[in-house]
Design a protein around this motif. Structure first.
Motif, short mmCIF file in Angstrom:
data_model
loop_
_atom_site.label_atom_id
_atom_site.label_comp_id
_atom_site.label_asym_id
_atom_site.label_seq_id
_atom_site.Cartn_x
_atom_site.Cartn_y
_atom_site.Cartn_z
N LEU A 29 -3.42 72.10 -28.84
CA LEU A 29 -3.97 70.74 -28.80
C LEU A 29 -2.86 69.69 -28.72
CD1 LEU A 29 -6.91 70.97 -31.35
CD2 LEU A 29 -7.10 70.44 -28.92
N CYS A 30 -1.76 69.94 -29.45
CA CYS A 30 -0.63 69.00 -29.40
C CYS A 30 -0.07 68.95 -27.97
CB CYS A 30 0.47 69.43 -30.37
SG CYS A 30 0.02 69.13 -32.09
N ASN A 31 0.07 70.14 -27.34
CA ASN A 31 0.54 70.21 -25.96
C ASN A 31 -0.42 69.44 -25.04
OD1 ASN A 31 0.43 71.32 -23.23
ND2 ASN A 31 1.90 72.87 -23.90
N PHE A 32 -1.71 69.67 -25.24
CA PHE A 32 -2.75 69.04 -24.42
C PHE A 32 -2.71 67.52 -24.56
CE2 PHE A 32 -7.19 67.76 -23.70
CZ PHE A 32 -7.50 68.46 -22.55
N LEU A 33 -2.61 67.09 -25.82
CA LEU A 33 -2.60 65.66 -26.11
C LEU A 33 -1.34 65.01 -25.53
CD1 LEU A 33 -4.40 63.70 -27.56
CD2 LEU A 33 -3.36 64.32 -29.71
N LEU A 34 -0.23 65.73 -25.65
CA LEU A 34 1.03 65.22 -25.11
C LEU A 34 0.93 65.01 -23.60
CD1 LEU A 34 4.02 64.57 -25.70
CD2 LEU A 34 4.53 66.96 -25.20
N ALA A 35 0.31 65.99 -22.91
CA ALA A 35 0.16 65.88 -21.46
C ALA A 35 -0.69 64.66 -21.10
CB ALA A 35 -0.48 67.15 -20.89
N GLN A 36 -1.75 64.42 -21.88
CA GLN A 36 -2.61 63.27 -21.60
C GLN A 36 -1.85 61.96 -21.84
OE1 GLN A 36 -5.62 63.69 -20.24
NE2 GLN A 36 -5.36 65.90 -20.42
N LEU A 37 -1.08 61.91 -22.93
CA LEU A 37 -0.33 60.68 -23.24
C LEU A 37 0.70 60.39 -22.16
CD1 LEU A 37 0.21 61.18 -27.10
CD2 LEU A 37 -1.27 59.50 -26.01
N MET A 38 1.37 61.46 -21.71
CA MET A 38 2.38 61.27 -20.66
C MET A 38 1.72 60.80 -19.36
SD MET A 38 4.84 64.53 -21.40
CE MET A 38 6.01 64.21 -20.10
N ALA A 39 0.53 61.36 -19.08
CA ALA A 39 -0.19 60.94 -17.87
C ALA A 39 -0.60 59.47 -17.98
CB ALA A 39 -1.41 61.83 -17.65
N MET A 40 -1.02 59.05 -19.18
CA MET A 40 -1.37 57.63 -19.38
C MET A 40 -0.16 56.74 -19.10
SD MET A 40 -3.32 57.52 -23.00
CE MET A 40 -4.55 58.68 -23.46
N GLY A 41 0.99 57.16 -19.63
CA GLY A 41 2.22 56.39 -19.44
C GLY A 41 2.58 56.30 -17.97
N ARG A 42 2.46 57.44 -17.26
CA ARG A 42 2.81 57.45 -15.84
C ARG A 42 1.86 56.56 -15.04
NH1 ARG A 42 4.46 63.74 -15.02
NH2 ARG A 42 6.24 63.64 -16.41
N ALA A 43 0.60 56.57 -15.44
CA ALA A 43 -0.38 55.72 -14.75
C ALA A 43 -0.01 54.25 -14.91
CB ALA A 43 -1.77 55.99 -15.32
#
Lengths: 510, 63
Positions: free
Chosen positions: A139-153
């Protein structure tokens, strides 16, 4: 989303209003709460009907990040990424193996977290904690990926600001997410999922129509790629070779058996109002990979044909180039891109908040309550869960900022697969084979995880691009995991039978 | 939901057909704007979805 044309004040206002509406949904969900209990906060009380359940399952499995990462993956390898259609279908097929039985048990025994089933079935605290730790790591990995995607967006929307926009995007969007999640719990998450899922699928369908209108039929892009394959020896439109076919097999088995066990997906199985609601939602879900993944692959193929040259993590941003073309084409295109951008941002948040909610419930129930404070009241545990949400999110936001340029989104997906697939035997066999022993499952699970991690990070000569003969380390490691689990269970049961026979004969003698 | 053993074999056959190992590596065929092997793979996925849907529908009777 680099290279987008600058957004005007009106556009930013629209995005701001859309994001603020999520806070309103969180507040409404708080009003709809019937009691201050963990069951109500994490599973929305009596549960969801088929429509809401379908929408939330859809939004959980197909996030904004999926559209970024999978478009990026198609851009890197071409048509061969159509494998995503099969592995997303495989997830639903794996549900056939366990979802109904798990749901019935969950309703009978009031399960809240995946760990509740493990503890109830095996009565083995070590196994429960190991499963909880693996799921928390995923879940931490999953959440990290989503946060990074938000930042990139956000970085793509403000290309001039670069890292500052990335950091601001991660922080602000995470803050909105945690606020409405804390207010409304599972109810808020599912309601926002429903809104975002609907907008996302309609928005992307319109986007593909716009892209086809702008660039011509898909056949033209296919011919460009075939010509490129002929001239430069790439394999963007060619039939996959033997190595790629092995990788397909690995993806279908790996993702199917791993991602069906996302903790947030399991909690949605628990949250179904009844078995019929669960089956109806899964029935519709079985067809969803077709439109969504075909749209994603078509988008990636058009990008590959007309905007070649991006590599590494920047390939994940190819989606922005396409949006720019649509944005610049007409007023309709501008409006469409604006809606898609809002929906993508919100969809990332909705996927992340599902993960955050699961994370906090598992930390609270499976680790905090089970290991330290079993006597805490429901209100206390709900409060602790909220504190965990804020703390974990803070840590992951910092990590997302530090790792800004480090990892491609698909690489993060692969590591989740390696870990999560090791849990599949514990659930599937546990529901179907009475003789499966908890200690045997724990030993098998630890062996599987160890082998998967050694193969993934051990720098071994026979591991190429993180795969063993094109198979994911997790898929390879699940074989010894399964073998050890079954053999040890048989052995332990045999010992138990012998022990009982000895006890019986000695009691007869006395 | 997954009661019948033959269903398992149906999925194995579909998986075998979904992976385009049996296509000629030089194939340049285009169907409906896509490489032909992609169209075949998509059709197999559609069949897998229909089979899954039928299993869910038939299992309503057991609920």
């Amino acid at each position: 989303m680099n290279n987008l044309a600058p957004l005007g004040t009106g556009s930013w206002l629209f995005i701001g209003c859309y994001l603020c509406s999520l806070l309103l949904i969180g507040w409404l969900a708080k009003k709809a709460r019937t009691e201050n209990s963990m069951q109500d906060f994490y599973l929305a009380g009596s549960g969801f009907g088929p429509v809401m359940l379908f929408m939330t399952l859809f939004a959980t499995q197909y996030s904004g990040n999926t559209f970024f990462a999978f478009t990026g993956a198609t851009y890197r390898i071409g048509y061969s990424w159509i494998v995503c259609l099969h592995f997303m279908t495989a997830i639903i097929i794996v549900y056939l193996l366990f979802a109904e039985r798990l749901h019935i048990l969950a309703k009978q025994r009031n399960y809240l977290t995946p760990g509740d089933f493990i503890q109830d079935r095996y009565q083995n605290k070590a196994l429960t904690v190991i499963v909880a730790i693996v799921m928390i790591a995923v879940l931490c990995n999953f959440l990290l990926a989503q946060l990074m995607a938000m930042g990139r967006a956000m970085e793509g929307l403000n290309p001039d600001d670069g890292p500052a926009a990335y950091n601001m995007g991660v922080v602000v969007l995470a803050l909105i997410m945690v606020v409405y999640g804390t207010l409304g719990g599972m109810r808020a998450v599912v309601w926002t999922d429903a809104l975002q899922g609907a907008i996302l699928i309609v928005g992307f369908a319109l986007l593909v129509v716009s892209l086809l209108d702008l660039f011509g039929p898909i056949g033209k892009a296919t011919q460009i790629l075939m010509e490129r394959d002929r001239v430069s020896g790439t394999r963007f439109a060619s039939v996959p070779n033997a190595a790629q076919c092995r990788e397909w097999l690995s993806y279908v088995i790996g993702v199917g058996f791993a991602f069906a066990f996302y903790p947030q997906a399991i909690q949605r199985i628990y949250a179904a109002r009844n078995t019929v609601a669960l089956k109806r939602s899964l029935l519709v879900m079985s067809f969803m990979p077709l439109p969504t993944m075909i749209i994603v692959v078509m988008t990636g193929v058009i990008a590959l044909a007309y905007f070649p040259g991006l590599e590494g993590a920047s390939a994940d941003q190819i989606f922005g180039n396409l949006l720019r073309e649509v944005q610049m084409s007409s007023i309709f295109g501008y409006g469409l891109v604006l809606v898609i951008l809002s929906a993508v941002l919100a969809a990332m948040m909705s996927t992340a908040d599902s993960a955050l909610l699961s994370l906090s419930s598992m930390l609270t129930k499976d680790v905090f309550a089970r290991c330290f404070f079993g006597l805490a009241s429901e209100e206390q545990l709900t409060l602790v869960g909220k504190i965990f949400s804020w703390t974990m999110l803070l840590l992951l936001v910092l990590l997302a900022i530090v790792l800004r340029e480090e990892a491609s989104l698909v690489k993060l997906l692969d590591r989740k697969l390696d870990l999560l697939i090791q849990i599949a035997p514990v659930f599937i066999l546990g529901l179907r084979w009475r003789a499966l022993d908890g200690s045997a499952a724990a030993i098998g699970l630890l062996t599987g995880i160890s082998i998967a991690l050694i193969l993934a990070y051990g720098d071994l000569t026979f591991v190429h691009n993180g795969k063993v003969f094109n198979f994911h380390p997790g898929v390879v490691a699940v074989v010894p995991n399964l073998t050890i689990t079954i053999l040890l269970s048989l052995w332990f049961n045999r010992r138990l039978v012998v022990k009982k026979n000895i006890q019986n004969s000695s009691s007869i003698n006395t | 939901m997954f009661q019948h053993f033959p269903t398992f074999f149906v999925y194995i056959i579909l998986l075998t057909l979904a992976i385009p190992w049996y296509w000629d590596s030089d194939s340049q065929l285009i169907w409906f704007g896509f490489p032909a092997w992609v169209v075949t793979s998509v059709l197999i996925s559609l069949i897998a979805s229909i089979v899954t849907c039928v299993i869910f529908l038939r299992s309503y009777d057991n609920t």
